[in-house]
Design a protein around this motif. Structure first.
Motif, PDB file in Angstrom:
ATOM      1  N   MET A  55      60.787  71.589  40.276  1.00 26.61           N
ATOM      2  CA  MET A  55      59.914  71.185  39.184  1.00 26.61           C
ATOM      3  C   MET A  55      59.627  72.360  38.257  1.00 26.61           C
ATOM      4  O   MET A  55      59.846  73.521  38.609  1.00 26.61           O
ATOM      5  CB  MET A  55      58.590  70.640  39.727  1.00 26.61           C
ATOM      6  N   PRO A  57      57.992  73.143  33.816  1.00 26.08           N
ATOM      7  CA  PRO A  57      57.799  72.606  32.467  1.00 26.08           C
ATOM      8  C   PRO A  57      59.120  72.132  31.875  1.00 26.08           C
ATOM      9  O   PRO A  57      60.201  72.568  32.293  1.00 26.08           O
ATOM     10  CB  PRO A  57      57.236  73.802  31.683  1.00 26.08           C
ATOM     11  N   SER A  58      59.035  71.271  30.902  1.00 26.38           N
ATOM     12  CA  SER A  58      60.228  70.745  30.251  1.00 26.38           C
ATOM     13  C   SER A  58      61.120  71.878  29.746  1.00 26.38           C
ATOM     14  O   SER A  58      60.658  72.789  29.062  1.00 26.38           O
ATOM     15  CB  SER A  58      59.822  69.854  29.078  1.00 26.38           C
ATOM     16  N   CYS A  60      62.679  74.222  31.555  1.00 24.33           N
ATOM     17  CA  CYS A  60      62.495  75.517  32.220  1.00 24.33           C
ATOM     18  C   CYS A  60      63.741  75.993  32.979  1.00 24.33           C
ATOM     19  O   CYS A  60      63.759  77.100  33.489  1.00 24.33           O
ATOM     20  CB  CYS A  60      61.322  75.441  33.199  1.00 24.33           C
ATOM     21  N   LYS A  62      65.505  73.693  35.239  1.00 25.11           N
ATOM     22  CA  LYS A  62      65.662  72.908  36.468  1.00 25.11           C
ATOM     23  C   LYS A  62      67.076  72.348  36.612  1.00 25.11           C
ATOM     24  O   LYS A  62      67.729  72.532  37.641  1.00 25.11           O
ATOM     25  CB  LYS A  62      64.665  71.740  36.484  1.00 25.11           C
ATOM     26  N   GLU A 183      66.853  63.748  38.370  1.00 26.26           N
ATOM     27  CA  GLU A 183      65.939  62.689  37.924  1.00 26.26           C
ATOM     28  C   GLU A 183      66.449  61.323  38.402  1.00 26.26           C
ATOM     29  O   GLU A 183      66.639  60.396  37.585  1.00 26.26           O
ATOM     30  CB  GLU A 183      65.808  62.701  36.399  1.00 26.26           C
ATOM     31  N   THR A 215      63.032  66.855  39.272  1.00 29.25           N
ATOM     32  CA  THR A 215      62.142  65.819  38.760  1.00 29.25           C
ATOM     33  C   THR A 215      61.034  66.446  37.920  1.00 29.25           C
ATOM     34  O   THR A 215      60.702  67.621  38.081  1.00 29.25           O
ATOM     35  CB  THR A 215      61.521  64.997  39.917  1.00 29.25           C
ATOM     36  N   HIS A 216      60.477  65.652  37.021  1.00 27.03           N
ATOM     37  CA  HIS A 216      59.298  66.076  36.256  1.00 27.03           C
ATOM     38  C   HIS A 216      58.060  65.353  36.747  1.00 27.03           C
ATOM     39  O   HIS A 216      56.962  65.595  36.256  1.00 27.03           O
ATOM     40  CB  HIS A 216      59.508  65.759  34.772  1.00 27.03           C
ATOM     41  N   ASP A 217      58.233  64.450  37.728  1.00 29.45           N
ATOM     42  CA  ASP A 217      57.181  63.536  38.151  1.00 29.45           C
ATOM     43  C   ASP A 217      56.485  64.032  39.424  1.00 29.45           C
ATOM     44  O   ASP A 217      57.105  64.089  40.485  1.00 29.45           O
ATOM     45  CB  ASP A 217      57.810  62.159  38.400  1.00 29.45           C
ATOM     46  N   MET A 251      51.514  72.280  38.160  1.00 33.67           N
ATOM     47  CA  MET A 251      52.251  72.118  36.915  1.00 33.67           C
ATOM     48  C   MET A 251      51.365  72.421  35.702  1.00 33.67           C
ATOM     49  O   MET A 251      51.802  73.035  34.722  1.00 33.67           O
ATOM     50  CB  MET A 251      52.796  70.697  36.820  1.00 33.67           C
TER      51      MET A 251
END
Length: 261
Positions: A55, A57-58, A60, A62, A183, A215-217, A251
């Motif tokens: 995980m 930040p958008s 970053c 991943k 994702e 994942t971002h979730d 996060m």
């Protein structure tokens, strides 16, 4: 936030074999004033029989980390191993064979062939490799995926969740050393996504599979055994036995980040 690279491959009191690892991984895009560092000396180990979520930040880094660790992309420097095999020492043919035989992939898009049945899609990687599936293992994976009554259906006859179950079963059927998911529930509603995440968690607990998921979730990350956090291309923290609330708090502390891939 620390400026030194966080080493998520550091020794632990109990040694567990590593399914995949990176050491000093660096990856950048562009040059000169436009150069952006996507990965900055990233060292991490993914232990066998463990579900790890990545995980941050958008943008970053991943997906860049996952693609390099899975042999889908090459880094500027550093090393990647699947088990004890150094990917940098392989030629294109050997790397293709390793990805086919030892790595499973799950993406947001289900990537199923519309003219094939669910069973044919599941066994396609083995067919391409000229191998027959182990009947007992195939039955176990299909049963766990809840697809026993859907094997003769084509993708267009299946719901989105069922299609992703086919994709996950396809990733597991060859008994890979490790499964990478980018994702994997991103295109699913929350209820269906929870079913897929539960399936992945069960594959780790009941089949001994190793799973690494970007994942971002925070809710999705809560299904994992551990979460590692990236920020600005660096590993900055990890969390064992995560909960969605703890992941969300971490996060928030990382901030929005800088888009790098």
């Amino acid at each position: 936030m620390t400026t030194a690279p966080f080493d998520a491959s550091a020794p632990r009191p109990t040694t567990t074999p590593t399914a995949a690892s990176t050491t000093g991984l660096t990856k950048s895009y562009g040059s000169g004033d436009t150069r952006v560092v996507a990965l900055d000396r990233v060292s991490i180990g993914f232990r066998e029989g463990e579900f790890t979520a990545i995980m941050g930040p958008s943008g970053c880094g991943k997906s860049t980390l996952m693609h390099c660790a899975a042999g889908l992309d090459t880094a500027d420097s550093g090393s990647v191993r699947i088990g004890t095999t150094e990917l940098g020492a392989l030629d294109d043919r050997q790397l293709t064979a390793l990805r086919r035989d030892r790595i499973g992939f799950i993406f947001q898009a289900f990537n199923l062939l519309p003219t094939l049945t669910a069973l044919e899609n599941i066994t396609l990687p083995l067919a391409i490799a000229g191998r027959r599936p182990d009947p007992a293992w195939l039955e176990r994976v299909v049963t766990m995926a809840g697809l026993s009554g859907r094997l003769g259906h084509r993708p267009g006859q299946l719901s989105g969740g069922q299609q992703q179950r086919v994709a996950v079963a396809r990733a597991l059927v060859s008994r890979p050393a490790i499964v990478f998911g980018d994702e994997p529930t991103g295109n699913l509603d929350s209820h269906t996504g929870a079913e897929i995440l539960g399936f992945l968690r069960d594959s780790v607990r009941e089949l001994g599979q190793t799973v690494v998921m970007v994942t971002h979730d925070p809710v999705a990350a809560g299904y994992a055994d551990r979460v590692v956090f990236l920020s600005d291309g660096r590993l900055v923290d990890e969390m064992a036995r995560p909960t969605p609330e703890r992941v969300l708090d971490r996060m928030k502390a990382l901030g929005p980040g800088t888009p790098v891939g």
